[in-house]
Design an enzyme around this catalytic site. Structure first.
Site, PDB file in Angstrom:
ATOM      1  CG  ASP A   1      -2.062   0.917   1.133  1.00 58.34           C
ATOM      2  OD1 ASP A   1      -2.271   1.494   0.044  1.00 58.34           O
ATOM      3  OD2 ASP A   1      -2.782   1.091   2.134  1.00 58.34           O
TER       4      ASP A   1
ATOM      5  CG  LEU B   1       9.412 -17.030  -3.367  1.00 57.28           C
ATOM      6  CD1 LEU B   1       9.202 -17.111  -1.870  1.00 57.28           C
ATOM      7  CD2 LEU B   1       9.730 -15.592  -3.780  1.00 57.28           C
TER       8      LEU B   1
ATOM      9  CG  HIS C   1       0.109   2.197  -9.284  1.00 60.46           C
ATOM     10  ND1 HIS C   1      -0.173   1.748  -8.015  1.00 60.46           N
ATOM     11  CD2 HIS C   1      -0.962   2.962  -9.647  1.00 60.46           C
ATOM     12  CE1 HIS C   1      -1.351   2.207  -7.630  1.00 60.46           C
ATOM     13  NE2 HIS C   1      -1.853   2.957  -8.601  1.00 60.46           N
TER      14      HIS C   1
ATOM     15  CD1 TRP D   1     -12.546  -5.328 -10.508  1.00 56.95           C
ATOM     16  CD2 TRP D   1     -11.654  -4.562 -12.403  1.00 56.95           C
ATOM     17  NE1 TRP D   1     -11.883  -6.379 -11.108  1.00 56.95           N
ATOM     18  CE2 TRP D   1     -11.329  -5.930 -12.282  1.00 56.95           C
ATOM     19  CE3 TRP D   1     -11.192  -3.856 -13.519  1.00 56.95           C
ATOM     20  CZ2 TRP D   1     -10.569  -6.607 -13.229  1.00 56.95           C
ATOM     21  CZ3 TRP D   1     -10.436  -4.536 -14.475  1.00 56.95           C
ATOM     22  CH2 TRP D   1     -10.132  -5.893 -14.321  1.00 56.95           C
TER      23      TRP D   1
ATOM     24  CG  ASN E   1       2.141   1.565  -5.183  1.00 53.21           C
ATOM     25  OD1 ASN E   1       3.040   1.359  -4.388  1.00 53.21           O
ATOM     26  ND2 ASN E   1       1.628   0.620  -5.951  1.00 53.21           N
TER      27      ASN E   1
ATOM     28  CB  SER F   1      -7.881  -3.989   2.427  1.00 54.78           C
ATOM     29  OG  SER F   1      -7.626  -2.798   3.103  1.00 54.78           O
TER      30      SER F   1
ATOM     31  CD1 TRP G   1       7.499   6.478  -2.545  1.00 50.62           C
ATOM     32  CD2 TRP G   1       7.005   6.973  -4.677  1.00 50.62           C
ATOM     33  NE1 TRP G   1       8.688   6.560  -3.240  1.00 50.62           N
ATOM     34  CE2 TRP G   1       8.415   6.856  -4.548  1.00 50.62           C
ATOM     35  CE3 TRP G   1       6.467   7.277  -5.930  1.00 50.62           C
ATOM     36  CZ2 TRP G   1       9.281   7.029  -5.618  1.00 50.62           C
ATOM     37  CZ3 TRP G   1       7.337   7.465  -7.009  1.00 50.62           C
ATOM     38  CH2 TRP G   1       8.725   7.338  -6.845  1.00 50.62           C
TER      39      TRP G   1
ATOM     40  CB  THR H   1     -12.967  -7.918  -6.065  1.00 52.11           C
ATOM     41  OG1 THR H   1     -12.893  -7.861  -4.641  1.00 52.11           O
ATOM     42  CG2 THR H   1     -12.679  -9.330  -6.510  1.00 52.11           C
ATOM     43  CD  GLU H   2     -13.175  -5.077  -2.648  1.00 54.69           C
ATOM     44  OE1 GLU H   2     -11.974  -5.445  -2.624  1.00 54.69           O
ATOM     45  OE2 GLU H   2     -14.121  -5.871  -2.494  1.00 54.69           O
TER      46      GLU H   2
ATOM     47  NE  ARG I   1      -4.006   7.017  -7.519  1.00 50.81           N
ATOM     48  CZ  ARG I   1      -3.969   6.661  -6.232  1.00 50.81           C
ATOM     49  NH1 ARG I   1      -3.731   7.561  -5.301  1.00 50.81           N
ATOM     50  NH2 ARG I   1      -4.184   5.410  -5.873  1.00 50.81           N
TER      51      ARG I   1
HETATM   52  C1  FPP Z   1      -1.948   0.267  -3.357  1.00 44.03           C
HETATM   53  O1  FPP Z   1      -1.493   1.585  -3.444  1.00 44.03           O
HETATM   54  C2  FPP Z   1      -1.444  -0.503  -4.468  1.00 44.03           C
HETATM   55  C3  FPP Z   1      -2.201  -1.070  -5.442  1.00 44.03           C
HETATM   56  C4  FPP Z   1      -3.654  -0.960  -5.498  1.00 44.03           C
HETATM   57  C5  FPP Z   1      -1.601  -1.809  -6.537  1.00 44.03           C
HETATM   58  C6  FPP Z   1      -0.402  -2.593  -6.175  1.00 44.03           C
HETATM   59  C7  FPP Z   1       0.420  -2.651  -7.361  1.00 44.03           C
HETATM   60  C8  FPP Z   1       1.762  -2.634  -7.394  1.00 44.03           C
HETATM   61  C9  FPP Z   1       2.637  -2.661  -6.235  1.00 44.03           C
HETATM   62  C10 FPP Z   1       2.466  -2.584  -8.672  1.00 44.03           C
HETATM   63  C11 FPP Z   1       2.745  -3.941  -9.183  1.00 44.03           C
HETATM   64  C12 FPP Z   1       1.587  -4.260  -9.937  1.00 44.03           C
HETATM   65  C13 FPP Z   1       1.334  -5.368 -10.518  1.00 44.03           C
HETATM   66  C14 FPP Z   1       0.016  -5.404 -11.131  1.00 44.03           C
HETATM   67  C15 FPP Z   1       2.237  -6.534 -10.587  1.00 44.03           C
HETATM   68  P1  FPP Z   1      -2.563   2.750  -3.550  1.00 44.03           P
HETATM   69  O2  FPP Z   1      -2.724   3.114  -4.979  1.00 44.03           O
HETATM   70  O3  FPP Z   1      -3.832   2.340  -2.876  1.00 44.03           O
HETATM   71  O4  FPP Z   1      -1.838   3.883  -2.764  1.00 44.03           O
HETATM   72  P2  FPP Z   1      -2.517   5.018  -1.891  1.00 44.03           P
HETATM   73  O5  FPP Z   1      -3.322   4.344  -0.811  1.00 44.03           O
HETATM   74  O6  FPP Z   1      -1.351   5.781  -1.356  1.00 44.03           O
HETATM   75  O7  FPP Z   1      -3.371   5.822  -2.834  1.00 44.03           O
END
Ligand code: FPP
Length: 255
Positions: free
Chosen positions: A35, A146, A52, A84, A37, A211, A40, A81-82, A48
């Protein structure tokens, strides 16, 4: 590397924790909610998706580190699933990242003896991604390093409801007796039927929630919440989390 973990790898007796502390073993299975991204990226005033993208790089590093230190199973929450419900451009960008990740996985991760499996309903993902997932799973199926699970279009309540449906069908057709339904039998109807439950769950970005991730499987897991946003989660943070786990006492409801 310091503390308990360093002692573990040197296979020296652990000296800096109290005698009655239990595990002192590496977690066999680590689950991660990646969580932060978006935050950050926000802090850096960049879109955003850059967060990612950086998170995807972090994921690759952490997978390789888990393999290196001898973790047997790693499960990460990549798309729920959320998710989307996010704006279409962000969903599309995440799908694009997934394509890139799968393509790289066929190289570097596969060559590192890593077995890749996807947990979740892949039928609603773009067709080309479904095909890539099938290819990557096939290619890495006999790898013995792994075991790396990627939860995609995954929701835990949905998984449990589907398991209940499958159990009911087996009862209806006489393959299963109601009295034979135990926790162990039920577990076989989950995506994770082949592997042990997570010993340790890590969630980054300072949020304290599950979550809808692995609700059944996390029943007895140790939980660790790190304030760092996922893109900044380094190998050092992983080792610190493992070290923290190893200093804990797990009683599974006993004394
Ligand atoms: C949560 O951060 C992260 C996600 C919903 C996606 C996770 C994806 C990656 C780490 C990239 C690698 C991806 C794949 C598909 C292999 P957030 O966007 O909810 O961050 P925030 O809460 O700070 O907005």
């Amino acid at each position: 590397m310091k503390g308990i973990l360093r002692n573990f790898f040197k296979t020296e007796p652990v000296t800096n924790v109290s005698k009655d502390v239990q595990p002192k073993q590496l977690p066999r299975h680590i689950a991660i909610i990646m969580d932060g991204n978006g935050r950050w990226a926000g802090k850096r005033h960049v879109p955003r998706i850059i967060g990612h993208r950086e998170g995807s790089q972090t994921l690759k590093r952490i997978v390789l580190k888990c393999k290196e230190i001898g973790i047997k199973y790693l499960t990460v929450y990549a798309f729920s699933t959320e998710n989307w419900k996010r704006p279409k451009p962000e969903v599309d960008a995440l799908m694009e990242l997934l394509r890139e990740f799968l393509s790289q996985a066929k190289g570097e991760l596969a060559e590192n003896n890593i077995k890749i499996k996807v947990l979740g309903d892949i039928n609603t993902l773009p067709k080309d991604i479904q095909n890539e997932i099938i290819k990557v799973e096939k290619l890495t199926a006999s790898n013995t390093g792994l075991w790396f699970n990627v939860a995609l279009n995954y929701g835990s309540r949905n998984e449990i409801v589907n398991a209940v449906r499958a159990v009911c069908r087996d009862v209806e057709t006489g393959r299963l007796n109601i009295d034979d339904i135990t926790e162990k039998v039920f577990s076989r109807y989950m995506y994770t039927y082949e592997i042990p439950d997570p010993d340790l769950l890590i969630r980054t970005s300072g949020e304290y929630r599950l979550s809808n991730f692995l609700l059944w499987q996390l029943a007895y897991s140790e939980l660790l919440f790190d304030k760092v946003n996922w893109p900044d989660f380094s190998e050092k943070h992983l080792l610190k989390a493992v070290e923290d786990y190893m200093s804990r006492e797990r009683r599974f409801g006993g004394i």
